[in-house]
Design a protein around this motif. Structure first.
Motif, short mmCIF file in Angstrom:
data_model
loop_
_atom_site.label_atom_id
_atom_site.label_comp_id
_atom_site.label_asym_id
_atom_site.label_seq_id
_atom_site.Cartn_x
_atom_site.Cartn_y
_atom_site.Cartn_z
N ILE A 105 41.92 -29.87 -43.94
CA ILE A 105 40.87 -29.71 -45.12
C ILE A 105 41.48 -29.15 -46.08
CG2 ILE A 105 38.98 -29.52 -43.25
CD1 ILE A 105 39.15 -26.36 -43.63
N GLU A 106 40.93 -28.89 -47.17
CA GLU A 106 41.28 -28.18 -48.27
C GLU A 106 40.33 -26.95 -48.69
OE1 GLU A 106 40.66 -31.31 -51.36
OE2 GLU A 106 42.67 -32.08 -51.02
N GLY A 107 41.09 -26.02 -49.32
CA GLY A 107 40.47 -24.76 -49.69
C GLY A 107 40.16 -23.80 -48.38
N GLU A 108 38.98 -23.09 -48.49
CA GLU A 108 38.76 -22.27 -47.57
C GLU A 108 38.56 -22.85 -46.14
OE1 GLU A 108 34.83 -19.19 -46.28
OE2 GLU A 108 34.90 -20.69 -47.75
N ALA A 109 39.11 -22.13 -45.09
CA ALA A 109 38.94 -22.54 -43.84
C ALA A 109 38.33 -21.70 -42.92
CB ALA A 109 40.63 -22.73 -43.22
N PRO A 110 37.76 -21.99 -41.72
CA PRO A 110 36.93 -21.23 -41.05
C PRO A 110 37.86 -20.20 -40.19
CG PRO A 110 37.11 -23.51 -39.74
CD PRO A 110 37.63 -23.46 -41.47
N GLU A 111 37.47 -19.16 -39.58
CA GLU A 111 38.41 -18.32 -38.88
C GLU A 111 38.62 -18.59 -37.40
OE1 GLU A 111 36.88 -14.18 -39.42
OE2 GLU A 111 37.30 -14.16 -41.49
N VAL A 112 39.59 -18.32 -36.69
CA VAL A 112 39.74 -18.48 -35.28
C VAL A 112 38.45 -17.90 -34.61
CG1 VAL A 112 40.87 -17.95 -33.50
CG2 VAL A 112 42.22 -18.63 -35.61
N GLY A 113 38.00 -18.67 -33.76
CA GLY A 113 36.70 -18.12 -33.06
C GLY A 113 35.39 -18.57 -33.45
N ALA A 114 35.54 -19.17 -34.78
CA ALA A 114 34.25 -19.51 -35.29
C ALA A 114 34.04 -20.89 -34.70
CB ALA A 114 34.58 -19.75 -36.97
#
Length: 290
Positions: A105-114
């Motif tokens: 993906i591009e840009g913001e990524a989800p956090e681990v655990g999401a």
């Protein structure tokens, strides 16, 4: 950051186009991209060892955020290191490795655990699935059309015909509602017992292959995927219940559920001279009813 120790679970062999999974790892990539590894996914990635089918298209959503998935690759984890795509030096299923799907993906990524939802472009998936099903059947039809061209015993295909496809294939590319396969006709193939004069009349070869394809399409044969488990590394087999014999081909791609929705599958052949021999190109087209 701790890397996953179990393989990604995949549901695309069942035809799923939506899944919910937990983020296990986020790997920074170049150009502001990230590879998001989930515990499970419906997203089909490019297989590093045999990259014939392109990755799905889709989106990833978490909370109020979302991102387009611009690519999907297989990856492997060994000795605390994650290797993605072409960096992966081993085949899927190699012992002491963990195999994963990297959602790019591009840009913001989800956090681990999401917890994230993955949704796949159903139309694009369906078009590729049709192309992949047509590709398998075309390879079997080509083998049958060239069955009399061999002067020595060679390995046979899923229907028992001499395996020209397996012996000569160089590249295979699955496309929307079709595929392109390129075969090398050179010294090594002749040594195996293939009579290259069988390709002098390509129209006749294509006509024989298309006759077989027409009969198989008319049968409306069912198609299914058998697999040893839901891990990305599990062995998967394409199975088509053709009228005279069931065809079974190892395959990690996606497929139609049967030939009842197919209007026609046809192949066109073209040969060109290359250094040391010839190159045969087979273009397969599949059209669906409605």
């Amino acid at each position: 950051m701790t890397l996953p120790s179990t393989d990604t679970r995949v549901s695309y062999p069942d035809g799923d186009t939506v899944s919910t999974g937990t983020v296990l790892h986020v790997e920074p990539l170049a150009d502001g991209r990230s590879a998001v590894v989930l515990d499970r996914t419906a997203f089909h990635p490019v297989d590093t060892a045999w990259p014939d089918q392109p990755a799905d298209r889709g989106r990833m959503r978490w909370g109020a955020a979302e991102a387009q998935i611009v690519g999907g690759v297989t990856g492997g984890i060994h000795d605390g290191e994650l290797l993605l795509g072409r960096e992966l030096p081993v085949r899927m299923g190699t012992p002491e490795w963990t195999f994963v799907v990297g959602h790019v993906i591009e840009g913001e990524a989800p956090e681990v655990g999401a917890e994230v939802e993955v949704s796949v472009d159903e139309g694009y998936r369906h078009a590729l699935s049709a192309g992949h099903t047509g590709c398998h059947l075309a390879s079997l039809a080509l083998d049958a059309a060239l069955a009399e061209a061999w002067t020595k015993a060679v390995s046979t295909d899923a229907l028992g015909a001499p395996g020209f496809d397996a012996a000569a294939i160089q590249t295979s590319r699955i496309e929307e509602f079709g595929s392109t396969d390129v075969y090398r006709i050179g010294k090594s193939l002749r040594k195996k017992g293939f009579d290259v004069t069988a390709l002098d009349d390509l129209d006749a070869v294509a006509a024989r292959a298309n006759a077989a394809l027409a009969a198989w399409v008319a049968s409306g044969a069912s198609v299914r995927i058998e697999r040893d488990g839901d891990a990305i590394s599990a062995r998967r087999t394409w199975v088509c219940a053709l009228p005279d014999q069931e065809a079974r081909i190892p395959c990690g791609g996606t497929h139609l559920a049967g030939l009842d929705a197919v209007e026609a599958i046809t192949v066109a052949l073209e040969a060109t001279d290359v250094e040391g021999g010839r190159e045969l190109r087979m273009r397969t087209t599949i059209s669906l009813r409605g």
